[in-house]
Design an enzyme around this catalytic site. Structure first.
Site, PDB file in Angstrom:
ATOM      1  N   GLY A   1      39.135   9.781  66.470  1.00 31.50           N
ATOM      2  CA  GLY A   1      40.596   9.722  66.444  1.00 31.50           C
ATOM      3  C   GLY A   1      41.304  10.633  65.454  1.00 31.50           C
ATOM      4  O   GLY A   1      42.412  11.086  65.713  1.00 31.50           O
TER       5      GLY A   1
ATOM      6  N   GLU B   1      41.474   9.352  57.884  1.00 27.99           N
ATOM      7  CA  GLU B   1      41.440   8.445  59.041  1.00 27.99           C
ATOM      8  C   GLU B   1      42.721   8.608  59.851  1.00 27.99           C
ATOM      9  O   GLU B   1      43.754   9.040  59.318  1.00 27.99           O
ATOM     10  CB  GLU B   1      41.330   6.986  58.563  1.00 27.99           C
ATOM     11  N   ASP B   2      42.664   8.243  61.114  1.00 27.92           N
ATOM     12  CA  ASP B   2      43.893   8.222  61.911  1.00 27.92           C
ATOM     13  C   ASP B   2      44.625   6.903  61.742  1.00 27.92           C
ATOM     14  O   ASP B   2      45.832   6.873  61.557  1.00 27.92           O
ATOM     15  CB  ASP B   2      43.603   8.505  63.400  1.00 27.92           C
TER      16      ASP B   2
ATOM     17  N   ASP C   1      43.235  -0.464  60.524  1.00 24.74           N
ATOM     18  CA  ASP C   1      43.722  -1.670  61.186  1.00 24.74           C
ATOM     19  C   ASP C   1      43.204  -2.884  60.394  1.00 24.74           C
ATOM     20  O   ASP C   1      43.788  -3.253  59.376  1.00 24.74           O
ATOM     21  CB  ASP C   1      43.209  -1.616  62.633  1.00 24.74           C
TER      22      ASP C   1
ATOM     23  N   PHE D   1      49.723  -1.517  70.175  1.00 17.39           N
ATOM     24  CA  PHE D   1      48.615  -0.596  70.437  1.00 17.39           C
ATOM     25  C   PHE D   1      49.216   0.801  70.596  1.00 17.39           C
ATOM     26  O   PHE D   1      50.125   0.994  71.412  1.00 17.39           O
ATOM     27  CB  PHE D   1      47.877  -1.026  71.708  1.00 17.39           C
TER      28      PHE D   1
ATOM     29  N   ASP E   1      43.574   7.094  71.203  1.00 13.63           N
ATOM     30  CA  ASP E   1      43.330   7.049  72.642  1.00 13.63           C
ATOM     31  C   ASP E   1      43.596   5.680  73.250  1.00 13.63           C
ATOM     32  O   ASP E   1      43.581   4.661  72.568  1.00 13.63           O
ATOM     33  CB  ASP E   1      41.874   7.398  72.939  1.00 13.63           C
TER      34      ASP E   1
HETATM   35  C1  PRP Z   1      39.735   3.546  65.038  1.00 11.66           C
HETATM   36  C2  PRP Z   1      40.069   4.311  63.768  1.00 11.66           C
HETATM   37  C3  PRP Z   1      39.245   3.636  62.721  1.00 11.66           C
HETATM   38  C4  PRP Z   1      39.110   2.214  63.234  1.00 11.66           C
HETATM   39  C5  PRP Z   1      40.053   1.345  62.479  1.00 11.66           C
HETATM   40  O1  PRP Z   1      38.597   4.109  65.626  1.00 11.66           O
HETATM   41  O2  PRP Z   1      39.769   5.672  63.870  1.00 11.66           O
HETATM   42  O3  PRP Z   1      37.980   4.247  62.561  1.00 11.66           O
HETATM   43  O4  PRP Z   1      39.486   2.210  64.616  1.00 11.66           O
HETATM   44  O5  PRP Z   1      39.893  -0.003  62.851  1.00 11.66           O
HETATM   45  P1  PRP Z   1      39.582  -1.134  61.790  1.00 11.66           P
HETATM   46  O6  PRP Z   1      40.442  -0.891  60.582  1.00 11.66           O
HETATM   47  O7  PRP Z   1      39.980  -2.412  62.511  1.00 11.66           O
HETATM   48  O8  PRP Z   1      38.116  -1.127  61.470  1.00 11.66           O
HETATM   49  P2  PRP Z   1      38.100   3.721  67.106  1.00 11.66           P
HETATM   50  O9  PRP Z   1      37.035   2.659  67.006  1.00 11.66           O
HETATM   51  O10 PRP Z   1      39.291   3.404  67.969  1.00 11.66           O
HETATM   52  O11 PRP Z   1      37.347   5.021  67.602  1.00 11.66           O
HETATM   53  P3  PRP Z   1      37.926   6.519  67.867  1.00 11.66           P
HETATM   54  O12 PRP Z   1      38.388   7.038  66.522  1.00 11.66           O
HETATM   55  O13 PRP Z   1      36.741   7.267  68.381  1.00 11.66           O
HETATM   56  O14 PRP Z   1      39.066   6.428  68.864  1.00 11.66           O
END
Ligand code: PRP
Length: 185
Positions: free
Chosen positions: A49, A104-105, A108, A157, A164
């Site tokens: 991401g 990070e993007d 959460d 979301f 994505d």
């Molecule tokens: C997203 C984002 C972080 C994670 C955050 O990745 O890039 O790594 O979720 O979530 P959390 O704080 O609840 O742990 P994702 O799993 O969507 O994968 P991607 O980056 O490949 O889209």
């Protein structure tokens, strides 16, 4: 392109680019102030991401830096991560005694980031700081100190600018929310 899952725009392209420029200046200024003009930074991103944010951010950072990537799979229950993370592509270089910026993007629950941070700290970098474009602090489970935050966001979301929906929409230049039947149909 069929994108019927997109709802209203939450952060537009201009707003993103202005904030990314501010973050780049702030991060560069902070590291140069702490370690001098010649300091080198290792910028680490967790795929996928954050790759769009990373590429815009580093092109605005006027300093000596190197880029490295990790790929992980986080085990999720529906849309929420469980905190269990497997690294399936590790860094290609050591970060021992180096200055590190983890990009990070979105943060959460914070479970992914807290796992990765523990892992990276155990490799004994000189300094490690975290920058996330989006902070969904309302869903935080793991307490975290994040050094640089682009935008605080709510529970929606979000899709676009690297984020994505079922692997689609990462190439949008803005961030929007997912269309929901209740609100947008
Ligand atoms: C997203 C984002 C972080 C994670 C955050 O990745 O890039 O790594 O979720 O979530 P959390 O704080 O609840 O742990 P994702 O799993 O969507 O994968 P991607 O980056 O490949 O889209």
């Amino acid at each position: 392109m069929e994108m019927d899952f997109l709802g209203e725009t939450v952060i537009d392209e201009d707003t993103i680019s202005r904030r990314v420029e501010e973050l780049a200046q702030q991060i560069t200024g902070d590291f140069v102030q702490a370690y001098g003009e010649e300091t080198q930074l290792i910028v680490i991103t967790v795929l996928k991401g954050a790759f769009i944010f990373l590429s815009d951010l580093i092109r605005l950072m006027d300093m000596d830096l190197r880029v490295d990537f990790m790929a992980i799979s986080s085990y999720r229950e529906s849309t929420r991560s469980t905190g269990a993370v497997r690294i399936f592509k590790d860094l290609s270089e050591s970060i021992y005694t180096k200055n590190v910026l983890l990009v990070e993007d979105i943060v959460d629950t914070g479970l992914t980031l807290s796992y990765i941070l523990r892992n990276l700290v155990s490799r004994e970098p000189r300094d490690i700081r975290v920058c996330t474009l989006l902070d969904r602090v309302g869903r935080r489970i793991a307490p975290l100190d994040i050094d640089y935050v682009g935008f605080q966001v709510g529970e929606d979301f979000l899709v676009g600018y690297g984020l994505d929906y079922q692997q689609k929409g990462r190439n949008l230049r803005y961030i929007c929310r997912l269309k929901t039947p209740d609100h947008d149909s």
